[in-house]
Design an enzyme around this catalytic site. Structure first.
Site, PDB file in Angstrom:
ATOM      1  N   VAL A 186       0.861  -1.144  -0.109  1.00 42.44           N
ATOM      2  CA  VAL A 186       0.007   0.055  -0.038  1.00 42.44           C
ATOM      3  C   VAL A 186       0.829   1.161  -0.026  1.00 42.44           C
ATOM      4  O   VAL A 186       0.516   2.354  -0.625  1.00 42.44           O
ATOM      5  CB  VAL A 186      -0.917   0.041   1.339  1.00 42.44           C
ATOM      6  CG1 VAL A 186      -1.756   1.202   1.516  1.00 42.44           C
ATOM      7  CG2 VAL A 186      -1.845  -1.165   0.960  1.00 42.44           C
ATOM      8  N   CYS A 187       1.961   1.014   0.660  1.00 43.95           N
ATOM      9  CA  CYS A 187       2.700   2.359   0.867  1.00 43.95           C
ATOM     10  C   CYS A 187       3.309   3.043  -0.352  1.00 43.95           C
ATOM     11  O   CYS A 187       3.180   4.362  -0.732  1.00 43.95           O
ATOM     12  CB  CYS A 187       3.990   2.010   1.913  1.00 43.95           C
ATOM     13  SG  CYS A 187       3.895   1.407   3.315  1.00 43.95           S
ATOM     14  N   PRO A 188       4.017   2.222  -1.265  1.00 44.25           N
ATOM     15  CA  PRO A 188       4.134   3.101  -2.641  1.00 44.25           C
ATOM     16  C   PRO A 188       2.960   3.710  -3.467  1.00 44.25           C
ATOM     17  O   PRO A 188       3.249   4.749  -4.027  1.00 44.25           O
ATOM     18  CB  PRO A 188       4.612   1.846  -3.426  1.00 44.25           C
ATOM     19  CG  PRO A 188       4.296   0.626  -2.975  1.00 44.25           C
ATOM     20  CD  PRO A 188       4.029   0.609  -1.417  1.00 44.25           C
TER      21      PRO A 188
END
Length: 193
Positions: A52-54
């Site tokens: 999810v972070c990118p």
């Protein structure tokens, strides 16, 4: 789990910190002194090289010019090192678009200063904080691990915070956007909304 800790830091000043970051293909140092005088967004995320972070960091990158027009600096923060941030920037198509500072917080000091350290894992929660030019925290948003954030909604909240900062005595109602009507709390307004 967080409750009182999170609420208690609204309208408090950022605590002292000193961290290394990766920005514009360089390693730089950043402290609380560097953020004074501009609006700031501290965007905590669990870890580099994840899922999810990118998508979140790329969404911020796609909207970065709009944030800059509003005199805002963005600081993405995880408990990874600034070296890991560089490696991620060099190998991920999404992260290669990031032009704002990516702060490494391997000691967790900065993450703990904002009360978003997940101690059991040594990772940051998904925490977003808007700070005014004096370094005071104006908004807090925490989401669960699997819930990504939206840069366009963050922009809306930032514009509301900036408006209220310039217009004390007014408040922004739900779904407020730039140019929309605000409210002026008064005795005459009670019961009329």
């Amino acid at each position: 789990m967080y409750g009182d800790n999170i609420v208690s830091i609204i309208n408090t000043k950022i605590k002292p910190f000193y961290n290394m970051a990766f920005k514009s293909n360089e390693f730089i140092s950043i402290s609380e002194k560097d953020i004074i005088g501009k609006w700031s967004i501290f965007f905590f995320y669990p870890a580099d090289f994840t899922f999810v972070c990118p998508t979140e960091l790329a969404d911020l990158a796609d909207n970065y010019e709009e944030f800059k027009k509003l005199n805002v600096d963005i600081y993405a923060v995880s408990t990874d090192t600034h070296f890991s941030h560089k490696a991620w920037h060099n190998t991920s198509e999404m992260i290669s678009r990031v032009q704002y500072a990516m702060i490494g917080d391997p000691t967790g000091t900065l993450t703990r200063n904002f009360n978003v350290m997940r101690e059991i894992d040594g990772l940051a929660e998904r925490g977003t904080f808007i700070l005014d030019p004096y370094g005071f925290i104006q908004t807090i948003e925490i989401t669960a691990e699997g819930i990504g954030r939206d840069a366009s909604d963050l922009l809306r909240k930032l514009k509301a915070a900036q408006y209220i900062h310039k217009h004390p005595g007014e408040v922004c109602p739900a779904k407020w956007k730039s140019g929309h009507a605000t409210l002026v709390p008064s005795l005459d307004l009670v019961g009329k909304i």
